[in-house]
Design a protein around this motif. Structure first.
Motif, PDB file in Angstrom:
ATOM      1  N   UNK A 298      -4.203   0.456  -5.293  1.00 23.28           N
ATOM      2  CA  UNK A 298      -3.006   0.463  -4.459  1.00 23.28           C
ATOM      3  C   UNK A 298      -2.381   1.848  -4.376  1.00 23.28           C
ATOM      4  N   UNK A 299      -2.374   2.559  -5.486  1.00 27.03           N
ATOM      5  CA  UNK A 299      -1.864   3.928  -5.495  1.00 27.03           C
ATOM      6  C   UNK A 299      -2.697   4.852  -4.632  1.00 27.03           C
ATOM      7  N   UNK A 300      -4.020   4.669  -4.653  1.00 29.65           N
ATOM      8  CA  UNK A 300      -4.901   5.510  -3.839  1.00 29.65           C
ATOM      9  C   UNK A 300      -4.684   5.252  -2.353  1.00 29.65           C
ATOM     10  N   UNK A 301      -4.417   4.000  -1.986  1.00 28.97           N
ATOM     11  CA  UNK A 301      -4.168   3.684  -0.586  1.00 28.97           C
ATOM     12  C   UNK A 301      -2.930   4.423  -0.080  1.00 28.97           C
ATOM     13  N   UNK A 302      -1.881   4.427  -0.879  1.00 27.80           N
ATOM     14  CA  UNK A 302      -0.645   5.110  -0.488  1.00 27.80           C
ATOM     15  C   UNK A 302      -0.860   6.619  -0.421  1.00 27.80           C
ATOM     16  N   UNK A 303      -1.634   7.137  -1.343  1.00 29.28           N
ATOM     17  CA  UNK A 303      -1.945   8.569  -1.329  1.00 29.28           C
ATOM     18  C   UNK A 303      -2.754   8.945  -0.096  1.00 29.28           C
ATOM     19  N   UNK A 304      -3.721   8.088   0.275  1.00 26.11           N
ATOM     20  CA  UNK A 304      -4.595   8.403   1.386  1.00 26.11           C
ATOM     21  C   UNK A 304      -3.897   8.440   2.724  1.00 26.11           C
TER      22      UNK A 304
ATOM     23  N   UNK B 201      -0.113   8.345   3.173  1.00 25.74           N
ATOM     24  CA  UNK B 201       1.194   9.010   3.187  1.00 25.74           C
ATOM     25  C   UNK B 201       1.243  10.267   2.332  1.00 25.74           C
ATOM     26  N   UNK B 202       0.120  10.597   1.664  1.00 26.33           N
ATOM     27  CA  UNK B 202       0.066  11.772   0.783  1.00 26.33           C
ATOM     28  C   UNK B 202       1.140  11.730  -0.307  1.00 26.33           C
ATOM     29  N   UNK B 203       1.454  10.515  -0.749  1.00 27.54           N
ATOM     30  CA  UNK B 203       2.419  10.357  -1.829  1.00 27.54           C
ATOM     31  C   UNK B 203       1.689  10.309  -3.169  1.00 27.54           C
ATOM     32  N   UNK B 204       2.429  10.577  -4.208  1.00 24.04           N
ATOM     33  CA  UNK B 204       1.881  10.485  -5.559  1.00 24.04           C
ATOM     34  C   UNK B 204       1.334   9.075  -5.762  1.00 24.04           C
ATOM     35  N   UNK B 205       0.061   8.915  -6.130  1.00 23.08           N
ATOM     36  CA  UNK B 205      -0.506   7.571  -6.294  1.00 23.08           C
ATOM     37  C   UNK B 205       0.215   6.730  -7.336  1.00 23.08           C
ATOM     38  N   UNK B 206       0.942   7.368  -8.220  1.00 22.28           N
ATOM     39  CA  UNK B 206       1.687   6.605  -9.225  1.00 22.28           C
ATOM     40  C   UNK B 206       2.784   5.768  -8.580  1.00 22.28           C
TER      41      UNK B 206
ATOM     42  N   UNK C 100       2.559   4.233  -5.640  1.00 27.93           N
ATOM     43  CA  UNK C 100       1.910   3.017  -5.177  1.00 27.93           C
ATOM     44  C   UNK C 100       1.568   2.079  -6.306  1.00 27.93           C
ATOM     45  N   UNK C 101       1.133   2.626  -7.424  1.00 32.64           N
ATOM     46  CA  UNK C 101       0.796   1.797  -8.579  1.00 32.64           C
ATOM     47  C   UNK C 101       2.011   1.025  -9.073  1.00 32.64           C
ATOM     48  N   UNK C 102       3.128   1.700  -9.147  1.00 29.37           N
ATOM     49  CA  UNK C 102       4.369   1.040  -9.591  1.00 29.37           C
ATOM     50  C   UNK C 102       4.790  -0.036  -8.595  1.00 29.37           C
ATOM     51  N   UNK C 103       4.627   0.253  -7.285  1.00 30.69           N
ATOM     52  CA  UNK C 103       5.000  -0.726  -6.263  1.00 30.69           C
ATOM     53  C   UNK C 103       4.140  -1.984  -6.358  1.00 30.69           C
ATOM     54  N   UNK C 104       2.831  -1.817  -6.550  1.00 28.11           N
ATOM     55  CA  UNK C 104       1.934  -2.956  -6.701  1.00 28.11           C
ATOM     56  C   UNK C 104       2.347  -3.801  -7.904  1.00 28.11           C
ATOM     57  N   UNK C 105       2.589  -3.137  -9.029  1.00 31.03           N
ATOM     58  CA  UNK C 105       2.976  -3.853 -10.245  1.00 31.03           C
ATOM     59  C   UNK C 105       4.287  -4.606 -10.046  1.00 31.03           C
ATOM     60  N   UNK C 106       5.243  -3.980  -9.372  1.00 34.66           N
ATOM     61  CA  UNK C 106       6.532  -4.618  -9.146  1.00 34.66           C
ATOM     62  C   UNK C 106       6.424  -5.880  -8.311  1.00 34.66           C
ATOM     63  N   UNK C 107       5.620  -5.826  -7.243  1.00 32.34           N
ATOM     64  CA  UNK C 107       5.467  -7.001  -6.390  1.00 32.34           C
ATOM     65  C   UNK C 107       4.725  -8.123  -7.105  1.00 32.34           C
ATOM     66  N   UNK C 108       3.730  -7.741  -7.910  1.00 39.06           N
ATOM     67  CA  UNK C 108       2.996  -8.753  -8.674  1.00 39.06           C
ATOM     68  C   UNK C 108       3.940  -9.522  -9.593  1.00 39.06           C
TER      69      UNK C 108
ATOM     70  N   UNK D 253      -2.535  -3.971   4.199  1.00 36.59           N
ATOM     71  CA  UNK D 253      -3.653  -4.839   3.861  1.00 36.59           C
ATOM     72  C   UNK D 253      -4.355  -4.403   2.595  1.00 36.59           C
ATOM     73  N   UNK D 254      -4.599  -3.088   2.451  1.00 38.99           N
ATOM     74  CA  UNK D 254      -5.228  -2.583   1.226  1.00 38.99           C
ATOM     75  C   UNK D 254      -4.326  -2.850   0.031  1.00 38.99           C
ATOM     76  N   UNK D 255      -3.041  -2.588   0.235  1.00 32.77           N
ATOM     77  CA  UNK D 255      -2.070  -2.836  -0.821  1.00 32.77           C
ATOM     78  C   UNK D 255      -2.118  -4.296  -1.250  1.00 32.77           C
ATOM     79  N   UNK D 256      -2.116  -5.191  -0.243  1.00 25.21           N
ATOM     80  CA  UNK D 256      -2.123  -6.620  -0.525  1.00 25.21           C
ATOM     81  C   UNK D 256      -3.444  -7.048  -1.158  1.00 25.21           C
ATOM     82  N   UNK D 257      -4.543  -6.414  -0.714  1.00 28.95           N
ATOM     83  CA  UNK D 257      -5.846  -6.758  -1.287  1.00 28.95           C
ATOM     84  C   UNK D 257      -5.898  -6.411  -2.765  1.00 28.95           C
ATOM     85  N   UNK D 258      -5.357  -5.276  -3.134  1.00 27.35           N
ATOM     86  CA  UNK D 258      -5.337  -4.920  -4.556  1.00 27.35           C
ATOM     87  C   UNK D 258      -4.480  -5.907  -5.345  1.00 27.35           C
ATOM     88  N   UNK D 259      -3.387  -6.337  -4.728  1.00 24.24           N
ATOM     89  CA  UNK D 259      -2.523  -7.297  -5.416  1.00 24.24           C
ATOM     90  C   UNK D 259      -3.191  -8.657  -5.556  1.00 24.24           C
TER      91      UNK D 259
END
Length: 483
Positions: A143-149, A151-156, A158-166, A333-339
């Motif tokens: 999920x972090x890699x998807x956000x980085x790819x 929006x060029x944001x720190x992948x961390x 995205x990782x925190x966002x995935x964990x929070x939604x889970x 979709x990638x974000x949701x797939x990882x979740x």
């Protein structure tokens, strides 16, 4: 516009997950296997989303980008091997779940023949927590890699966002929340990947011109159907045969994945298994065809990734070819797939802790949810500190879990019975073989380590076991068409 589209679609997924709380009872069986009330189509879509997830949309596309057409054997082997396992294992597991009244994968296996393999169950729980934790970390990292790819944001972030939604919807609705969101995620990703694949081929002039452009890549090796000889163990046809057989074993390994098999345990009726398979494999094949096609095409559109992180191929390709609103859909979709996998893995870890590892079972809803939150936090910490690729981390966890559980589960499905010491021996042996194959011999590139990790313990287990009596089998069902 990308961010707005991404947030809106992600909010829809979250609302669907939270809505499941309206029918949740909070009881143990409801929280972990949805009271065994899940319909065939929901089971099928949820299982395929959980099986593929960030591994497919980040890992496999990146793997195809790097290796070329030979990656098709991964798709072929994974689907055929998975199907072979489903023919005789899934329904027996669903039947045993109903007979034992248990809610966790390890507990069902430990009481399969009416006995209580308490020591085996606790060791199995430790194995699940360790390797499913690594698996969850890989999905959160994806999920972090998807956000980085995109929006060029720190992948961390995205990782925190995935964990929070889970944590948010898993605590609210348990496995039912995971299954409901899986279905929506499967449909959304099918639409998103189809659009991107059509647009990518269109810009290359169609199928023929696109493949013609790929032929010269890597001096013609990129479109070679067979892998490079350096990736194989041995030479000639035997080496290629072992390579393909390895991926068949990787697909068969699904029977040893607690977070996927729990979907089939939650099915409303074991007689509906054929309908479930139709939904499951229909979407499975579509997803893999689209992923393979996009992986190959991404090499044309993103040649610069060859010297970088190939697992950023899908989000970068979407950014290059699609309007912002569809880029947001791909990202969500990638974000949701990882979740869809991460939440399942987290819940399986939680079940292992609350029902299999602790001296006395935790039944209170607050304790179940606390275990889920704690497991997610540990997986997030691993994701933020890890350095392995999503692909390699998932394969490691996948093969080890398969080696640990598939041999015994297959023996049970074939109506064999063994003692608890033998069951423990088979589990430890399988793990040891898989890890030695990968780290001791280094042969995992040519022959998937789960193949010897499952095959050797199964053969030994056959001689250590005996046919179960009629009473021990408890009239296990014969496969019949659903009405």
């Amino acid at each position: 516009m990308i961010i707005a589209s991404f947030l809106v679609i992600l909010a829809i997924f979250l609302v669907v997950g939270l809505a499941s709380a309206r029918v949740a009872t909070g009881e143990r069986k409801d929280y972990y296997i949805a009271g065994q009330t899940v319909s065939p189509w929901l089971t099928g879509l949820s299982a395929v989303a959980t099986n593929n997830s960030g591994y497919l949309f980040i890992g496999v596309i990146g793997y195809t980008y790097a290796t070329g057409l030979s990656a098709v054997w991964l798709m072929f082997g994974w689907i055929i091997g998975d199907y072979l396992g489903s023919l005789f294992v899934h329904r027996k597991l669903r039947h045993a779940t109903g007979e034992t009244g248990e809610a966790s994968f390890a507990s069902v296996m430990s009481r399969w023949h009416g006995e209580e393999f308490a020591y085996w169950r606790r060791i199995a729980a430790i194995v699940m927590v360790v390797f499913l934790g690594a698996y969850a970390a890989a999905q959160i990292s994806a999920g972090g890699k998807a956000l980085e790819g995109v929006l060029n944001l720190d992948p961390r972030i995205g990782a925190v966002a995935v964990a929070g939604m889970i944590v948010a919807y898993s605590i609210a609705g348990g496995i039912r929340a995971s299954i409901w969101t899986d279905a929506v995620q499967s449909l959304s990703m099918l639409v998103a990947l189809s659009i991107l694949c059509v647009v990518a081929f269109y810009h290359e002039g169609g199928l023929g011109p696109a493949f013609a452009s790929m032929m010269p890549l890597d001096d013609g090796r990129y479109m070679n159907l067979w892998p490079e000889s350096g990736e194989l163990v041995g030479t000639g046809a035997m080496a290629i045969g072992f390579f393909i057989l390895g991926w068949l074993a990787a697909g068969f390994s699904v029977v040893g994945q607690p977070h996927i098999m729990v979907r089939f345990m939650a099915l409303d009726d074991e007689k509906n298994m054929q309908r479930t398979r139709a939904w499951y494999y229909g979407f499975f094949i579509l997803f893999y065809i689209l992923a393979a096609g996009l992986g190959l095409l991404s090499r044309l559109y993103l040649p610069e990734l060859a010297s970088g992180d190939t697992e950023l191929a899908l989000p970068r390709m979407a950014l290059q070819l699609l309007p912002d609103i569809f880029v947001g859909l791909i990202l969500a979709g990638i974000f949701a797939a990882t979740m869809s996998t991460a939440d399942s893995v987290v819940l399986s870890c939680s079940a292992a802790i609350t029902h299999d590892l602790t001296p006395s079972r935790m039944e209170h809803p607050l304790l179940l949810k606390a275990a889920t939150a704690g497991t997610t936090l540990v997986a997030l910490i691993l994701a933020l500190s890890g350095s392995q690729s999503v692909f390699s981390l998932v394969i490691l966890a996948w093969s080890t879990l398969a080696a640990a559980f598939a041999p015994l589960l297959v023996l049970y499905a074939l109506d064999r019975k063994t003692s608890e010491p033998a069951a423990i021996f088979l589990m430890v042996l399988g793990i040891a073989i898989a890890l030695f194959w990968r780290y001791g011999l280094g042969w995992h590139g040519g022959i998937y380590e789960g193949l010897p990790g499952m095959a050797i313990p199964f053969v030994i287990g056959w001689f250590l076991s005996r046919p179960a009596t009629h009473e021990e089998i408890k009239a296990s069902p014969v496969e019949t068409p659903a009405e």
